[in-house]
Design a protein around this motif. Structure first.
Motif, PDB file in Angstrom:
ATOM      1  N   LEU A   1       0.813  -1.210   0.000  1.00  0.00           N
ATOM      2  CA  LEU A   1       0.000   0.000   0.000  1.00  0.00           C
ATOM      3  C   LEU A   1       0.851   1.266   0.000  1.00  0.00           C
ATOM      4  N   ILE A   2       1.972   1.237   0.697  1.00  0.00           N
ATOM      5  CA  ILE A   2       2.844   2.414   0.764  1.00  0.00           C
ATOM      6  C   ILE A   2       3.473   2.719  -0.595  1.00  0.00           C
ATOM      7  N   PHE A   3       3.867   1.686  -1.312  1.00  0.00           N
ATOM      8  CA  PHE A   3       4.548   1.882  -2.599  1.00  0.00           C
ATOM      9  C   PHE A   3       3.620   1.727  -3.802  1.00  0.00           C
ATOM     10  N   LEU A   4       2.319   1.583  -3.531  1.00  0.00           N
ATOM     11  CA  LEU A   4       1.350   1.435  -4.620  1.00  0.00           C
ATOM     12  C   LEU A   4       1.284   2.707  -5.456  1.00  0.00           C
ATOM     13  N   LYS A   5       1.377   2.550  -6.760  1.00  0.00           N
ATOM     14  CA  LYS A   5       1.239   3.682  -7.669  1.00  0.00           C
ATOM     15  C   LYS A   5      -0.081   3.555  -8.415  1.00  0.00           C
ATOM     16  N   ASP A   6      -0.841   4.620  -8.381  1.00  0.00           N
ATOM     17  CA  ASP A   6      -2.153   4.613  -9.026  1.00  0.00           C
ATOM     18  C   ASP A   6      -1.989   4.829 -10.524  1.00  0.00           C
ATOM     19  N   LYS A   7      -2.336   3.821 -11.298  1.00  0.00           N
ATOM     20  CA  LYS A   7      -2.198   3.915 -12.751  1.00  0.00           C
ATOM     21  C   LYS A   7      -3.370   4.698 -13.351  1.00  0.00           C
ATOM     22  N   LYS A   8      -3.025   5.600 -14.236  1.00  0.00           N
ATOM     23  CA  LYS A   8      -4.057   6.423 -14.866  1.00  0.00           C
ATOM     24  C   LYS A   8      -4.833   5.636 -15.910  1.00  0.00           C
ATOM     25  N   VAL A   9      -4.137   4.708 -16.575  1.00  0.00           N
ATOM     26  CA  VAL A   9      -4.767   3.924 -17.627  1.00  0.00           C
ATOM     27  C   VAL A   9      -5.189   2.571 -17.080  1.00  0.00           C
ATOM     28  N   GLU A  10      -6.463   2.252 -17.236  1.00  0.00           N
ATOM     29  CA  GLU A  10      -6.961   0.977 -16.745  1.00  0.00           C
ATOM     30  C   GLU A  10      -6.609  -0.145 -17.726  1.00  0.00           C
ATOM     31  N   SER A  11      -6.417  -1.344 -17.211  1.00  0.00           N
ATOM     32  CA  SER A  11      -6.092  -2.488 -18.055  1.00  0.00           C
ATOM     33  C   SER A  11      -7.317  -2.944 -18.835  1.00  0.00           C
ATOM     34  N   ASN A  12      -7.088  -3.370 -20.070  1.00  0.00           N
ATOM     35  CA  ASN A  12      -8.172  -3.932 -20.879  1.00  0.00           C
ATOM     36  C   ASN A  12      -8.108  -5.454 -20.918  1.00  0.00           C
ATOM     37  N   LEU A  13      -7.279  -6.039 -20.040  1.00  0.00           N
ATOM     38  CA  LEU A  13      -7.117  -7.480 -20.007  1.00  0.00           C
ATOM     39  C   LEU A  13      -8.435  -8.148 -19.636  1.00  0.00           C
ATOM     40  N   ASN A  14      -8.831  -9.139 -20.406  1.00  0.00           N
ATOM     41  CA  ASN A  14     -10.101  -9.826 -20.166  1.00  0.00           C
ATOM     42  C   ASN A  14     -10.034 -10.629 -18.869  1.00  0.00           C
ATOM     43  N   PHE A  15     -11.032 -10.457 -18.024  1.00  0.00           N
ATOM     44  CA  PHE A  15     -11.072 -11.153 -16.738  1.00  0.00           C
ATOM     45  C   PHE A  15     -11.644 -12.555 -16.963  1.00  0.00           C
ATOM     46  N   LYS A  16     -10.788 -13.451 -17.467  1.00  0.00           N
ATOM     47  CA  LYS A  16     -11.216 -14.789 -17.834  1.00  0.00           C
ATOM     48  C   LYS A  16     -11.427 -15.661 -16.601  1.00  0.00           C
ATOM     49  N   THR A  17     -12.094 -16.786 -16.813  1.00  0.00           N
ATOM     50  CA  THR A  17     -12.476 -17.661 -15.700  1.00  0.00           C
ATOM     51  C   THR A  17     -11.279 -18.130 -14.888  1.00  0.00           C
ATOM     52  N   HIS A  18     -10.182 -18.494 -15.545  1.00  0.00           N
ATOM     53  CA  HIS A  18      -9.032 -19.010 -14.793  1.00  0.00           C
ATOM     54  C   HIS A  18      -8.418 -17.943 -13.898  1.00  0.00           C
ATOM     55  N   TYR A  19      -8.514 -16.663 -14.312  1.00  0.00           N
ATOM     56  CA  TYR A  19      -8.051 -15.579 -13.437  1.00  0.00           C
ATOM     57  C   TYR A  19      -8.976 -15.439 -12.226  1.00  0.00           C
ATOM     58  N   LYS A  20     -10.272 -15.551 -12.481  1.00  0.00           N
ATOM     59  CA  LYS A  20     -11.250 -15.439 -11.390  1.00  0.00           C
ATOM     60  C   LYS A  20     -11.069 -16.566 -10.379  1.00  0.00           C
ATOM     61  N   ILE A  21     -10.820 -17.775 -10.888  1.00  0.00           N
ATOM     62  CA  ILE A  21     -10.618 -18.928  -9.993  1.00  0.00           C
ATOM     63  C   ILE A  21      -9.385 -18.695  -9.123  1.00  0.00           C
ATOM     64  N   PHE A  22      -8.291 -18.307  -9.743  1.00  0.00           N
ATOM     65  CA  PHE A  22      -7.027 -18.143  -9.005  1.00  0.00           C
ATOM     66  C   PHE A  22      -7.109 -17.030  -7.966  1.00  0.00           C
ATOM     67  N   PHE A  23      -7.460 -15.821  -8.422  1.00  0.00           N
ATOM     68  CA  PHE A  23      -7.462 -14.676  -7.507  1.00  0.00           C
ATOM     69  C   PHE A  23      -8.603 -14.755  -6.495  1.00  0.00           C
ATOM     70  N   GLY A  24      -9.751 -15.269  -6.931  1.00  0.00           N
ATOM     71  CA  GLY A  24     -10.867 -15.420  -6.000  1.00  0.00           C
ATOM     72  C   GLY A  24     -10.534 -16.387  -4.884  1.00  0.00           C
TER      73      GLY A  24
END
Length: 277
Positions: free
Chosen positions: A132-155
């Motif tokens: 949180l201390i070193f987090l940099k707020d990116k101005k441009v949002e990612s367009n990467l598709n939130f696919k099922t395998h990403y949802k399974i892993f991060f969820g």
């Protein structure tokens, strides 16, 4: 004389809980978190000062924190929903895997002793604080598709890590959802909703495992302390609404850094608790 001492002591701890509930609820609305990063260490020290069983101090703090997060997150989600900042499609899909992670995380937590659970909390809060201390707020949002395998892993990871810590998982889910294209406000609102799912699952888990272990802690059901729940909830629900309204009107960069610093302080303090246990 003794009676006055104990009544004054309990009044003092009730007052400490009530005061702690204010930043817990406000941060729940502001960041979309459940407030467990504040309530867990506070409850740990309060329960310890009350002379409760050392073997289950951290479990009781974590379980009680989750029970508080459930109604608090409802208040937060409703407030964010008024600003159309909750993506329920994400919540329904991503949240399922967070629930599975929370189930296994709760089982994992029940196998740990208090000292081990403290160390787990120390390690995770240390990394979260640095992040949180070193987090940099990116101005441009990612367009990467939130696919099922990403949802399974991060969820799954968010649910599993959150369960032993008594948190709603937004500290992980907000940056994840933001990375996959959500605006910061929608990421916070959606993470609060996912946090409700995690907290509900984990609350049931800590209630069941506490009863299974027959911990026999006064005024508690399983690993959930009833007086703490009753003191915290009315305050956190009110403050969560204020936090959720505030987040849509302020620059959160400074608050994010301060919250990161708070995590480092908590991690450091509990580390000394761990080595002296």
């Amino acid at each position: 004389m003794d009676l006055n001492f104990f009544s004054n002591q309990y009044f003092f701890f009730a007052l400490v809980m009530a005061l702690t509930a204010i930043p817990v609820g406000f941060s729940a609305g502001l960041f979309g978190i459940g407030g467990g990063l504040i309530s867990v260490p506070a409850l740990y020290y309060i329960f310890g000062a009350l002379g409760l069983n050392n073997d289950y101090l951290m479990h009781l703090a974590v379980g009680t924190s989750f029970s508080i997060i459930v109604p608090t997150s409802i208040s937060s989600v409703l407030a964010h929903h008024k600003f159309k900042a909750v993506d329920f499609n994400i919540v329904k899909t991503y949240g399922v895997y967070a629930i599975l992670g929370a189930i296994l995380g709760t089982i994992f937590a029940s196998t740990l002793k208090t000292q081990q659970l403290i160390l787990f909390f120390v390690i995770v809060t240390l990394f979260l604080g640095i992040y949180l201390i070193f987090l940099k707020d990116k101005k441009v949002e990612s367009n990467l598709n939130f696919k099922t395998h990403y949802k399974i892993f991060f969820g799954f990871i968010s649910g599993f890590v959150s369960a032993p810590m008594g948190i709603g998982g937004a500290i992980i889910n907000v940056p994840v959802l933001k990375f996959f294209g959500s605006s910061i406000n929608k990421a916070i609102g959606s993470a609060a909703a996912v946090g409700f799912l995690i907290a509900t699952t984990a609350s049931i888990g800590f209630l069941v495992t506490g009863n299974y272990k027959e911990i026999n802690v006064p005024l508690s059901i399983g690993f959930i302390n009833i007086p703490a729940f009753l003191i915290f909830v009315p305050i956190t629900m009110i403050m969560a609404k204020f936090g959720a309204r505030t987040v849509h009107n302020i620059d959160k960069k400074l608050i994010t850094k301060l919250f990161g610093l708070f995590n480092l302080l908590v991690s450091t303090r509990l580390f000394f608790e761990y080595i002296s246990y």
